[in-house]
Design an enzyme around this catalytic site. Structure first.
Site, PDB file in Angstrom:
ATOM      1  N   GLY A  84       0.828  -1.203   0.000  1.00 63.74           N
ATOM      2  CA  GLY A  84       0.000   0.000   0.000  1.00 63.74           C
ATOM      3  C   GLY A  84       0.858   1.246   0.000  1.00 63.74           C
ATOM      4  O   GLY A  84       2.065   1.180  -0.230  1.00 63.74           O
ATOM      5  N   ASN A  85       0.245   2.383   0.240  1.00 61.88           N
ATOM      6  CA  ASN A  85       1.002   3.634   0.324  1.00 61.88           C
ATOM      7  C   ASN A  85       0.336   4.553   1.341  1.00 61.88           C
ATOM      8  O   ASN A  85      -0.714   4.227   1.887  1.00 61.88           O
ATOM      9  CB  ASN A  85       1.139   4.281  -1.054  1.00 61.88           C
ATOM     10  CG  ASN A  85      -0.215   4.621  -1.641  1.00 61.88           C
ATOM     11  OD1 ASN A  85      -0.915   5.499  -1.151  1.00 61.88           O
ATOM     12  ND2 ASN A  85      -0.610   3.883  -2.682  1.00 61.88           N
ATOM     13  N   ARG A  86       0.944   5.722   1.556  1.00 60.62           N
ATOM     14  CA  ARG A  86       0.503   6.559   2.680  1.00 60.62           C
ATOM     15  C   ARG A  86      -0.571   7.572   2.311  1.00 60.62           C
ATOM     16  O   ARG A  86      -0.896   8.447   3.112  1.00 60.62           O
ATOM     17  CB  ARG A  86       1.724   7.267   3.276  1.00 60.62           C
ATOM     18  CG  ARG A  86       2.660   6.302   3.991  1.00 60.62           C
ATOM     19  CD  ARG A  86       3.907   7.000   4.483  1.00 60.62           C
ATOM     20  NE  ARG A  86       3.616   8.138   5.319  1.00 60.62           N
ATOM     21  CZ  ARG A  86       4.429   9.174   5.482  1.00 60.62           C
ATOM     22  NH1 ARG A  86       5.584   9.208   4.843  1.00 60.62           N
ATOM     23  NH2 ARG A  86       4.087  10.166   6.266  1.00 60.62           N
TER      24      ARG A  86
END
Ligand code: CTP
Length: 417
Positions: free
Chosen positions: A217-219
């Site tokens: 995932g990412n932020r």
């Protein structure tokens, strides 16, 4: 002028207030009165069971229009569809669990059902029921289905319920329902400079599964994308938010935006499919989502185990399609494409250089650039951006709340046309 003041004659609109059979029906009188006071032509359509809670003469007196529940009154003027066709807004307050289920299924066995099915006006529901009924999976699924069709919901609030119990299920206050309804009307009605536009915004971070419990995932919080969607709604556009993973508070806020259609997605591939579908009739597409560039070449059927992988684990990743580039390449006349790029640039010059290379590669009409780092840019309420066009020219910049940045970006979209 407050939203509840009377509007001039030219802006007098037809508002249908549906009332269904719950104890909160007595409060619907306040909703009817609110729309009448705001200067609108209000037609009340109660269900048979609503009339056990509130009297028909009261509704006629307050709405200043005849009230009927029956499909068989006024047959000559095709009343069962005429009201829906004329309506500029339909509000159902309270909406019982039973009515939510009927609306989700498209049932039309009474005047309220036919009126809603025959209408293309925005619909605002104010659910009210006991907590258990509101939280039942059947109700949750019905609400999600209705929302996915663009139906707006306000409430329910948490508070004291009729049986002396407490919890979510209380109908929102009449003045809040009227304010939300008027906001919907204004969206269609006001000098909103995106009136008639269909805007599709992607937001949040995609998640690429590795196995049943893990993902890449990412932020991204989704906050900037939601702000663009909210700004577009406020400016009168019909808006679809294709939402990859959003932070919990952002997701809750998105669910509460009256008139916003939210399409939830998980992976980049799901986002690509949803964007292609939603963008077909769009005049503006804003890609604010942080889309994974790679996905796992193989997704393990079962949880990856250390006993099998040992001290080192090598993941093989394959490229995802570039959604923005695909939309830009399609070059549909009259459709403007906006990309976002978060770059770990050390200064503004480097940010612009990275942005110019990116827009040359992707071919969007506008690219909104901001600097990110370990601490900057994600999940914060504020943002600072520069915007370049297809030729790499700097066309604008903005700093401030994500909503202010969103409005500036939409200004630049309009200036571009
Ligand atoms: N984007 C997209 N599809 C992808 C990756 C990115 O549509 N597979 C879109 C994003 O939504 C954003 C823009 O492209 O609007 C730029 O995203 P970014 O991640 O900065 O670009 P990348 O092409 O992934 O470039 P980089 O090599 O810097 O990661």
């Amino acid at each position: 002028m407050t939203t509840q003041d009377a509007v001039p004659g030219a802006h007098r609109r037809t508002v249908v207030v549906g009332i269904t059979g719950g104890i909160a029906a007595y409060k619907a009188v306040g909703v009817v009165r609110g729309f009448v006071r705001a200067g609108h032509d209000v037609h009340v359509v109660p269900t048979e069971s609503a009339l056990r809670f509130v009297g028909l003469p009261t509704l006629e007196a307050i709405s200043r229009n005849p009230v009927t529940t029956s499909l068989y009154d006024g047959v000559a003027e095709v009343r069962h569809v005429a009201l829906g066709q004329r309506a500029d807004l339909i509000v159902v307050a309270p909406t019982t669990a039973n009515t939510l289920a009927k609306l989700a299924a498209g049932l039309s066995d009474d005047l309220l059902g036919t009126t809603i099915l025959a209408s293309r006006a925005p619909v605002l529901l104010a659910p009210a029921m006991h907590t258990e009924m509101w939280q039942h999976p059947a109700t949750t699924a019905n609400v999600a289905l209705l929302r996915s069709r663009g139906v707006a919901c306000i409430g329910p609030e948490t508070g004291a319920l009729t049986g002396g119990d407490e919890g979510p299920g209380r109908m929102s206050e009449p003045e809040d329902i009227v304010a939300a309804g008027l906001a919907l009307l204004q969206g269609r009605d006001s000098a909103g400079d995106l009136r008639g536009d269909r805007v599709v915004v992607s937001a949040g971070g995609t998640r690429e599964p590795l196995d049943p419990v893990r993902f890449l995932g990412n932020r991204s919080s989704g906050r900037q994308g939601l702000a663009v969607a909210q700004a577009a709604v406020a400016r009168g556009a019909e808006v679809v938010l294709v939402a990859a993973h959003l932070e919990a508070d952002v997701a809750a806020e998105a669910a509460g935006v009256v008139g916003l259609r939210v399409v939830p997605v998980g992976t980049a591939a799901e986002l690509a499919t949803a964007m292609d579908a939603a963008a077909k009739e769009a005049s503006v597409v804003v890609m604010a989502a942080a889309v994974a560039d790679y996905r796992a070449a193989e997704i393990a059927e079962r949880k990856i185990k250390k006993e099998d992988t040992g001290d080192e684990l090598t993941l093989r990743l394959v490229r995802n399609p570039d959604v923005l580039a695909g939309l830009a390449e399609a070059a549909v006349p009259g459709r403007l494409i906006v990309g976002f790029a978060a770059e770990t640039a050390s200064d503004r010059d480097e940010l612009l250089a990275l942005g110019r290379a990116k827009i040359a590669r992707k071919g969007a009409d506008l690219l909104v650039l901001n600097r990110v780092g370990w601490t900057d840019g994600f999940g914060t309420p504020d943002n600072e951006v520069v915007v370049i066009d297809r030729e790499g020219e700097l066309v604008g910049e903005a700093a401030g709340s994500k909503r202010a940045v969103a409005d500036r970006v939409l200004d630049l979209v309009l200036a571009r046309r």
